[in-house]
Design a protein around this motif. Structure first.
Motif, PDB file in Angstrom:
ATOM      1  N   LEU A   1       0.797  -1.300  -0.009  1.00  0.00           N
ATOM      2  CA  LEU A   1       0.159  -0.047  -0.046  1.00  0.00           C
ATOM      3  C   LEU A   1       0.739   1.153  -0.123  1.00  0.00           C
ATOM      4  O   LEU A   1       0.589   2.270  -0.585  1.00  0.00           O
ATOM      5  CB  LEU A   1      -0.952  -0.035   1.104  1.00  0.00           C
ATOM      6  CG  LEU A   1      -1.972  -1.191   1.095  1.00  0.00           C
ATOM      7  CD1 LEU A   1      -2.888  -0.920   2.669  1.00  0.00           C
ATOM      8  CD2 LEU A   1      -2.899  -0.858   0.057  1.00  0.00           C
ATOM      9  N   GLU A   2       1.928   1.233   0.838  1.00  0.00           N
ATOM     10  CA  GLU A   2       2.850   2.388   1.035  1.00  0.00           C
ATOM     11  C   GLU A   2       3.593   2.438  -0.509  1.00  0.00           C
ATOM     12  O   GLU A   2       3.593   3.723  -0.893  1.00  0.00           O
ATOM     13  CB  GLU A   2       4.165   2.168   1.863  1.00  0.00           C
ATOM     14  CG  GLU A   2       3.630   2.330   3.383  1.00  0.00           C
ATOM     15  CD  GLU A   2       2.991   3.603   3.560  1.00  0.00           C
ATOM     16  OE1 GLU A   2       1.855   3.973   4.236  1.00  0.00           O
ATOM     17  OE2 GLU A   2       3.465   4.702   2.850  1.00  0.00           O
ATOM     18  N   LEU A   3       4.040   1.405  -1.283  1.00  0.00           N
ATOM     19  CA  LEU A   3       4.514   1.635  -2.401  1.00  0.00           C
ATOM     20  C   LEU A   3       3.663   2.173  -3.389  1.00  0.00           C
ATOM     21  O   LEU A   3       4.189   2.855  -4.301  1.00  0.00           O
ATOM     22  CB  LEU A   3       4.974   0.192  -3.015  1.00  0.00           C
ATOM     23  CG  LEU A   3       6.211  -0.277  -2.188  1.00  0.00           C
ATOM     24  CD1 LEU A   3       6.358  -1.775  -2.567  1.00  0.00           C
ATOM     25  CD2 LEU A   3       7.497   0.369  -2.609  1.00  0.00           C
ATOM     26  N   VAL A   4       2.515   1.833  -3.427  1.00  0.00           N
ATOM     27  CA  VAL A   4       1.337   2.467  -4.392  1.00  0.00           C
ATOM     28  C   VAL A   4       1.088   3.872  -3.971  1.00  0.00           C
ATOM     29  O   VAL A   4       1.108   4.737  -4.862  1.00  0.00           O
ATOM     30  CB  VAL A   4       0.068   1.687  -4.332  1.00  0.00           C
ATOM     31  CG1 VAL A   4      -1.071   2.466  -5.009  1.00  0.00           C
ATOM     32  CG2 VAL A   4       0.107   0.149  -4.764  1.00  0.00           C
ATOM     33  N   LYS A   5       1.345   4.150  -2.766  1.00  0.00           N
ATOM     34  CA  LYS A   5       0.770   5.613  -2.314  1.00  0.00           C
ATOM     35  C   LYS A   5       2.091   6.572  -2.687  1.00  0.00           C
ATOM     36  O   LYS A   5       1.903   7.505  -3.222  1.00  0.00           O
ATOM     37  CB  LYS A   5       0.969   5.679  -0.753  1.00  0.00           C
ATOM     38  CG  LYS A   5       0.143   6.886  -0.286  1.00  0.00           C
ATOM     39  CD  LYS A   5       0.091   6.828   1.042  1.00  0.00           C
ATOM     40  CE  LYS A   5       0.903   7.663   2.022  1.00  0.00           C
ATOM     41  NZ  LYS A   5       1.092   7.463   3.431  1.00  0.00           N
ATOM     42  N   LEU A   6       3.126   5.891  -2.591  1.00  0.00           N
ATOM     43  CA  LEU A   6       4.464   6.420  -3.178  1.00  0.00           C
ATOM     44  C   LEU A   6       4.569   6.573  -4.586  1.00  0.00           C
ATOM     45  O   LEU A   6       5.511   7.010  -5.292  1.00  0.00           O
ATOM     46  CB  LEU A   6       5.777   5.904  -2.379  1.00  0.00           C
ATOM     47  CG  LEU A   6       5.629   6.051  -0.726  1.00  0.00           C
ATOM     48  CD1 LEU A   6       6.810   5.053  -0.310  1.00  0.00           C
ATOM     49  CD2 LEU A   6       6.169   7.473  -0.785  1.00  0.00           C
ATOM     50  N   ARG A   7       3.727   6.055  -5.235  1.00  0.00           N
ATOM     51  CA  ARG A   7       3.783   5.859  -6.621  1.00  0.00           C
ATOM     52  C   ARG A   7       5.081   5.058  -7.186  1.00  0.00           C
ATOM     53  O   ARG A   7       5.627   5.233  -8.257  1.00  0.00           O
ATOM     54  CB  ARG A   7       3.588   7.117  -7.489  1.00  0.00           C
ATOM     55  CG  ARG A   7       2.289   7.637  -7.210  1.00  0.00           C
ATOM     56  CD  ARG A   7       2.189   9.276  -7.938  1.00  0.00           C
ATOM     57  NE  ARG A   7       1.032   9.754  -7.173  1.00  0.00           N
ATOM     58  CZ  ARG A   7      -0.460   9.487  -7.697  1.00  0.00           C
ATOM     59  NH1 ARG A   7      -0.386   8.736  -8.667  1.00  0.00           N
ATOM     60  NH2 ARG A   7      -1.208  10.289  -7.200  1.00  0.00           N
ATOM     61  N   MET A   8       5.527   3.959  -6.301  1.00  0.00           N
ATOM     62  CA  MET A   8       6.466   3.507  -6.622  1.00  0.00           C
ATOM     63  C   MET A   8       6.441   1.853  -7.450  1.00  0.00           C
ATOM     64  O   MET A   8       6.990   1.432  -8.170  1.00  0.00           O
ATOM     65  CB  MET A   8       7.555   2.977  -5.511  1.00  0.00           C
ATOM     66  CG  MET A   8       8.052   4.285  -5.208  1.00  0.00           C
ATOM     67  SD  MET A   8       8.646   3.938  -3.412  1.00  0.00           S
ATOM     68  CE  MET A   8      10.081   2.948  -3.942  1.00  0.00           C
ATOM     69  N   VAL A   9       5.084   1.477  -7.393  1.00  0.00           N
ATOM     70  CA  VAL A   9       4.412   0.545  -7.896  1.00  0.00           C
ATOM     71  C   VAL A   9       3.167   0.736  -8.499  1.00  0.00           C
ATOM     72  O   VAL A   9       2.473   1.655  -8.129  1.00  0.00           O
ATOM     73  CB  VAL A   9       4.693  -1.024  -7.102  1.00  0.00           C
ATOM     74  CG1 VAL A   9       5.911  -1.250  -6.516  1.00  0.00           C
ATOM     75  CG2 VAL A   9       3.739  -0.727  -6.285  1.00  0.00           C
ATOM     76  N   ARG A  10       2.581  -0.247  -9.586  1.00  0.00           N
ATOM     77  CA  ARG A  10       1.465   0.035  -9.928  1.00  0.00           C
ATOM     78  C   ARG A  10       0.807  -1.512 -10.026  1.00  0.00           C
ATOM     79  O   ARG A  10       1.602  -2.335 -10.262  1.00  0.00           O
ATOM     80  CB  ARG A  10       1.350   0.615 -11.423  1.00  0.00           C
ATOM     81  CG  ARG A  10       1.610   2.070 -11.640  1.00  0.00           C
ATOM     82  CD  ARG A  10       1.721   2.555 -13.045  1.00  0.00           C
ATOM     83  NE  ARG A  10       2.679   1.817 -13.739  1.00  0.00           N
ATOM     84  CZ  ARG A  10       2.675   1.225 -14.988  1.00  0.00           C
ATOM     85  NH1 ARG A  10       1.351   1.595 -15.610  1.00  0.00           N
ATOM     86  NH2 ARG A  10       3.532   0.582 -15.767  1.00  0.00           N
TER      87      ARG A  10
ATOM     88  N   PRO B   1       6.846  -2.379 -11.369  1.00  0.00           N
ATOM     89  CA  PRO B   1       7.551  -1.197 -10.695  1.00  0.00           C
ATOM     90  C   PRO B   1       7.353   0.099 -11.759  1.00  0.00           C
ATOM     91  O   PRO B   1       6.923   0.274 -12.768  1.00  0.00           O
ATOM     92  CB  PRO B   1       9.189  -1.411 -11.164  1.00  0.00           C
ATOM     93  CG  PRO B   1       8.793  -2.541 -12.316  1.00  0.00           C
ATOM     94  CD  PRO B   1       7.576  -3.422 -12.141  1.00  0.00           C
ATOM     95  N   ALA B   2       7.042   1.153 -10.932  1.00  0.00           N
ATOM     96  CA  ALA B   2       6.631   2.431 -11.524  1.00  0.00           C
ATOM     97  C   ALA B   2       7.889   3.407 -11.752  1.00  0.00           C
ATOM     98  O   ALA B   2       7.328   4.557 -12.094  1.00  0.00           O
ATOM     99  CB  ALA B   2       5.108   3.220 -10.628  1.00  0.00           C
ATOM    100  N   VAL B   3       8.920   3.011 -11.142  1.00  0.00           N
ATOM    101  CA  VAL B   3      10.034   4.156 -11.196  1.00  0.00           C
ATOM    102  C   VAL B   3      11.020   3.366 -11.501  1.00  0.00           C
ATOM    103  O   VAL B   3      11.114   2.101 -11.494  1.00  0.00           O
ATOM    104  CB  VAL B   3      10.474   4.655  -9.532  1.00  0.00           C
ATOM    105  CG1 VAL B   3       9.260   5.525  -9.166  1.00  0.00           C
ATOM    106  CG2 VAL B   3      10.586   3.523  -8.801  1.00  0.00           C
ATOM    107  N   GLU B   4      12.050   4.037 -11.978  1.00  0.00           N
ATOM    108  CA  GLU B   4      13.431   3.600 -12.489  1.00  0.00           C
ATOM    109  C   GLU B   4      13.943   2.898 -11.177  1.00  0.00           C
ATOM    110  O   GLU B   4      14.302   3.447 -10.319  1.00  0.00           O
ATOM    111  CB  GLU B   4      14.216   4.282 -13.200  1.00  0.00           C
ATOM    112  CG  GLU B   4      14.360   4.487 -14.716  1.00  0.00           C
ATOM    113  CD  GLU B   4      15.150   5.359 -15.289  1.00  0.00           C
ATOM    114  OE1 GLU B   4      16.414   5.097 -15.245  1.00  0.00           O
ATOM    115  OE2 GLU B   4      14.912   6.444 -15.650  1.00  0.00           O
ATOM    116  N   LEU B   5      14.183   1.653 -11.342  1.00  0.00           N
ATOM    117  CA  LEU B   5      14.641   0.780 -10.267  1.00  0.00           C
ATOM    118  C   LEU B   5      16.067   1.194  -9.708  1.00  0.00           C
ATOM    119  O   LEU B   5      16.376   0.968  -8.416  1.00  0.00           O
ATOM    120  CB  LEU B   5      14.614  -0.645 -10.265  1.00  0.00           C
ATOM    121  CG  LEU B   5      12.962  -1.073 -10.421  1.00  0.00           C
ATOM    122  CD1 LEU B   5      13.237  -2.710 -10.977  1.00  0.00           C
ATOM    123  CD2 LEU B   5      12.876  -1.177  -8.948  1.00  0.00           C
ATOM    124  N   GLY B   6      16.745   1.718 -10.499  1.00  0.00           N
ATOM    125  CA  GLY B   6      18.058   2.278 -10.374  1.00  0.00           C
ATOM    126  C   GLY B   6      17.901   3.361  -8.836  1.00  0.00           C
ATOM    127  O   GLY B   6      18.889   3.584  -8.143  1.00  0.00           O
TER     128      GLY B   6
END
Lengths: 256, 210, 210
Positions: free
Chosen positions: A213-222, A236-241
């Motif tokens: 849930l946190e990852l979604v909130k932080l828009r890091m995953v979809r 993954p919604a961000v560049e993993l690097g």
């Protein structure tokens, strides 16, 4: 004594034993000499005890019933004429039970002798292959028992019971977030369910869920689905690097 | 369709079915009137009677099924066809009580048998010879039990009315109306197998067998 | 054995076998010379040729098997179409969880089953045994599931309160479930199907997260 033992072992229950005594002594089932049968019954129970047979509670209960009937029969019938309509023979219920039991005992033997499928008669084991391939439509009636049994199995195999865990080990959501991101690294996506498989503990599940849930909130995953009700995929919604540089410290998440 | 053509076709349908098959279902599949199917079934039964085959046509669980003749049981068992399930006396008694008195609760069964019947019930449920019909609308809402289609199939019964008749050991003492007072079960003393006014609604569940 | 007696017996053996059966195996079971079996097989084949039946004797995979005549395939397929749906174990488990714990979310179901249940849910929704009751007002707004009228009809239940409880089930064999009382079955231990006081607390704490 030996044959006696075998016999005793064979009684299905107190009614079975009573029927046997009635038959053996050629008593009239509609007019059972209650004192005599009670005595015989008690003697048999004693014999069972002497032979170290487990005398089940049901046998003792029947002994009490017999004694109760006997005492009732001994009571003088006051104003017999007037009460005759209401006053039932104390033995009546027992007689009814015996007759009823006798009926089913007998018919169960008839059933046993009936040709049985799988014992005397055999049906075809293998249906035609062309029939088997076909699409399924309606439903085969499933008993409620199957539903209950299925539920019981699930609960038995369930990773942990739904009880409140007090001494839960402290799992860090941050750690979990990092673990999920690590898992996502190098792959395009992963199934939601995979994060919860492998019999993980309930506490871990909750932490994993909160982490997601946190990852979604932080828009890091979809979260995505191909079809409604289909598997949920995590992308993954961000560049993993850049993941390592993101600040996902406990404080910023509001959990401690 | 000519009955001479139809009879082997009906035989094939019964042969290929994976359980007893209803005449209605065959009529539907063949798009023929039920009467024609029934005529073919008669012809088939007559044919089997005339030139004995290894199997016969049995009317069971509302349908028709081919089953091997009972006199071959020993040979078939030798070939490994036996079902390892043998009824214990408690299991048979319990099954008999339920078959004749359904819908029935566990306490009614135990009252009649005089012994605890929980584990026997469970075994019979597992063997799918019994099913839970629902709950009785009395305090405590006990589960009510009945027999299944598998029960009919096992004993080769077309329906519940084909159960062997219970031998009545007597006409009971005439005035029996006051037995409910004592809290005893209303015992079944008449011919009518399913007469049990308290559970009329669950009788519907039997209709699927008819 | 007389060939007239043997032929139907051989027919029965082939009929009841769960695949092609070898002549040698029949000879062994009947304790007869192979030649007699082969003669009976010939007689059987001749019999089928003379008065056509729904099936014929086919020599297949080194053995003998009865098969329906190919020209009946269309009708048989038609019957196959109405083959009833048999519940798979996952389907039954999922249905059971939902029936007893509704309204329930997918993650709750998957928590209990320990496996992904998406496709099972989909099947049950398609079969109209389940329906979506709405969305849960928690983060993520997961869909909540419940059973349908069709579910009640299938199981012959007047309403959900007629579902038997696990406690009643466990009571059938009390001693077997001793340890369960302590923890394995805390969900449905009391009369009321949906209220589970022993676990109410933890249920709440669970649902607030999903």
């Amino acid at each position: 004594m030996d044959s006696y033992a075998i016999q005793l072992d064979n009684f299905e229950g107190p009614l079975d034993l009573l029927l046997h005594l009635i038959k053996k002594n050629e008593m009239d089932i509609y007019d059972i000499p209650i004192a005599a049968i009670t005595e015989q019954y008690l003697v048999t129970l004693d014999a069972m005890k002497n032979l170290n047979l487990d005398v089940a509670g049901e046998f003792l209960l029947m002994a009490a019933t017999l004694l109760h009937i006997k005492s009732k029969m001994l009571l003088p019938k006051i104003v017999e004429e007037e009460l005759e309509e209401d006053e039932e023979d104390p033995r009546a219920e027992l007689v009814r039970r015996l007759l009823e039991y006798q009926k089913y005992k007998e018919v169960s033997q008839t059933l046993e002798n009936q040709p049985q499928l799988g014992r005397d008669l055999f049906a075809r084991a293998a249906p035609e292959p062309e029939v088997l391939e076909e699409a399924e439509s309606g439903f085969i009636a499933v008993g409620l028992f199957d539903l209950l049994a299925a539920l019981q199995d699930v609960l038995r195999e369930s990773p942990e019971p739904f009880v409140h865990e007090v001494n839960m080990e402290q799992l860090s959501i941050t750690d979990r977030i990092n673990a999920i991101l690590t898992l996502l690294q190098g792959q395009e996506s992963m199934a939601f369910g995979d994060l919860f498989s492998g019999g993980i503990k309930r506490s871990e599940m909750i932490v994993t869920f909160l982490a997601l849930l946190e990852l979604v909130k932080l828009r890091m995953v979809r979260f995505m689905q191909n079809v409604r009700h289909g598997t949920i995929w995590i992308f993954p919604a961000v560049e993993l690097g850049k993941v390592d540089e993101l600040d996902v410290g406990e404080d910023s998440l509001g959990y401690s | 369709m000519d009955i001479l053509e139809l009879t082997p076709l009906v035989e094939a349908l019964i042969f290929a079915a994976d359980g007893p098959i209803k005449a209605e279902r065959m009529a539907e599949a063949l798009e023929l009137p039920l009467a024609e199917i029934l005529a073919a079934l008669d012809a088939l039964a007559a044919d089997y009677a005339e030139s004995p085959r290894g199997f016969f046509l049995q009317q069971v669980a509302g349908g028709y099924q081919l089953r091997t003749r009972p006199e071959y049981a020993d040979y078939l068992r030798k070939l490994g066809h036996s079902r390892p399930f043998r009824f214990s006396r408690p299991a048979l008694e319990t099954l008999a009580i339920i078959a004749y008195r359904q819908p029935v609760t566990r306490s009614e069964i135990e009252y009649l048998r005089g012994v605890d019947s929980g584990s026997v019930l469970k075994t019979l449920l597992e063997k799918r010879l019994l099913r839970i019909l629902g709950k009785k609308d009395v305090p405590g809402k006990p589960m009510i039990y009945g027999t299944t289609r598998e029960f009919l199939e096992l004993f080769g019964l077309p329906d519940l009315s084909a159960l062997p008749t219970l031998r009545e050991f007597s006409e009971l003492v005439p005035d029996q109306d006051n037995d409910d007072k004592s809290g005893a079960l209303p015992l079944l003393v008449d011919e009518e197998i399913f007469a049990d006014d308290s559970t009329g609604e669950s009788r519907d569940s039997f209709s699927e067998y008819d």
